[in-house]
Design a protein around this motif. Structure first.
Motif, PDB file in Angstrom:
ATOM      1  N   GLY A   8      -5.857   1.962  -5.864  1.00 47.42           N
ATOM      2  CA  GLY A   8      -7.196   2.215  -6.336  1.00 47.42           C
ATOM      3  C   GLY A   8      -7.597   3.790  -6.602  1.00 47.42           C
ATOM      4  N   GLY A   9      -6.586   4.600  -5.978  1.00 50.06           N
ATOM      5  CA  GLY A   9      -6.716   5.877  -5.989  1.00 50.06           C
ATOM      6  C   GLY A   9      -6.719   6.470  -7.392  1.00 50.06           C
ATOM      7  N   GLY A  10      -7.050   7.720  -7.422  1.00 52.51           N
ATOM      8  CA  GLY A  10      -6.930   8.491  -8.884  1.00 52.51           C
ATOM      9  C   GLY A  10      -7.866   9.721  -8.919  1.00 52.51           C
ATOM     10  N   LEU A  11      -7.883  10.107 -10.189  1.00 52.18           N
ATOM     11  CA  LEU A  11      -8.723  11.433 -10.402  1.00 52.18           C
ATOM     12  C   LEU A  11     -10.106  10.947 -10.931  1.00 52.18           C
ATOM     13  N   VAL A  12     -11.068  11.620 -10.498  1.00 52.87           N
ATOM     14  CA  VAL A  12     -12.611  11.216 -10.969  1.00 52.87           C
ATOM     15  C   VAL A  12     -13.332  12.374 -10.830  1.00 52.87           C
ATOM     16  N   GLN A  13     -14.329  12.539 -11.665  1.00 50.85           N
ATOM     17  CA  GLN A  13     -15.228  13.625 -11.603  1.00 50.85           C
ATOM     18  C   GLN A  13     -16.219  13.531 -10.577  1.00 50.85           C
ATOM     19  N   THR A 118      -2.720   6.452  -0.828  1.00 56.50           N
ATOM     20  CA  THR A 118      -3.333   6.734  -2.072  1.00 56.50           C
ATOM     21  C   THR A 118      -4.367   7.874  -2.369  1.00 56.50           C
ATOM     22  N   GLN A 119      -3.544   8.599  -3.293  1.00 54.04           N
ATOM     23  CA  GLN A 119      -4.397  10.099  -3.452  1.00 54.04           C
ATOM     24  C   GLN A 119      -5.565   9.778  -4.348  1.00 54.04           C
ATOM     25  N   VAL A 120      -6.561  10.545  -3.877  1.00 51.65           N
ATOM     26  CA  VAL A 120      -8.003  10.548  -4.307  1.00 51.65           C
ATOM     27  C   VAL A 120      -8.194  11.959  -4.719  1.00 51.65           C
ATOM     28  N   THR A 121      -8.571  12.355  -6.084  1.00 52.46           N
ATOM     29  CA  THR A 121      -8.874  13.727  -6.340  1.00 52.46           C
ATOM     30  C   THR A 121     -10.027  13.673  -7.296  1.00 52.46           C
ATOM     31  N   VAL A 122     -10.981  14.449  -6.626  1.00 51.32           N
ATOM     32  CA  VAL A 122     -12.505  14.535  -7.335  1.00 51.32           C
ATOM     33  C   VAL A 122     -12.462  15.806  -7.758  1.00 51.32           C
ATOM     34  N   SER A 123     -12.635  16.371  -9.126  1.00 51.79           N
ATOM     35  CA  SER A 123     -12.888  17.198  -9.668  1.00 51.79           C
ATOM     36  C   SER A 123     -14.094  17.938  -9.966  1.00 51.79           C
ATOM     37  N   SER A 124     -14.373  19.053  -9.792  1.00 52.27           N
ATOM     38  CA  SER A 124     -15.742  19.668  -9.864  1.00 52.27           C
ATOM     39  C   SER A 124     -16.482  19.978 -11.405  1.00 52.27           C
TER      40      SER A 124
END
Length: 124
Positions: A8-13, A118-124
């Motif tokens: 369920g991880g991923g890239l999200v704003q 699992t990687q979670v990346t939150v972009s600004s």
């Protein structure tokens, strides 16, 4: 010993949401406290949240209270962590882990089985 797999991880704003899942194997999964930990880049692993075997005890680190919710479905051998209002500082590798202790511990030393993360990346 229970085996765990996160997804369920991923890239999200920033401000977005994700739901992580922790799937466990074995008939004893429902007897374990399940915890989520995270390791931000360059930092040590830290406790995020945990849920007791029955779901009656749930603990959260202060920084995620009101934004993250942990739940479990023992019939599916799965624990979920819904993450809302995500912030860039939530960026990390997220791990789920199982503890045989019923008191819902928060120290990683009390957890015996770990998933691969699992990687979670939150972009600004």
């Amino acid at each position: 010993q229970v085996q765990l797999v996160e997804s369920g991880g991923g890239l999200v704003q920033a401000g977005g949401s994700l739901r992580l899942s922790c799937a466990g194997s074995g008939r004893t999964f429902s007897s374990y406290t399940i915890g989520w930990f995270r390791q931000p880049p360059g930092l040590e692993r830290e406790f995020v949240t945990c849920i007791s075997w029955s779901g009656s005890i749930r603990k959260y680190v202060d920084s995620v209270k009101g934004r993250f919710t942990i739940s479990r479905d023992n019939a599916k051998n799965t624990v979920y962590m819904k993450m809302n209002s995500l912030k860039p500082e939530d960026t990390a590798i997220y791990y789920c882990a199982a503890s045989p202790l019923t008191i819902a511990p928060t120290a990683d030393a009390d957890f015996r089985s770990w998933g691969q993360g699992t990687q979670v990346t939150v972009s600004s």
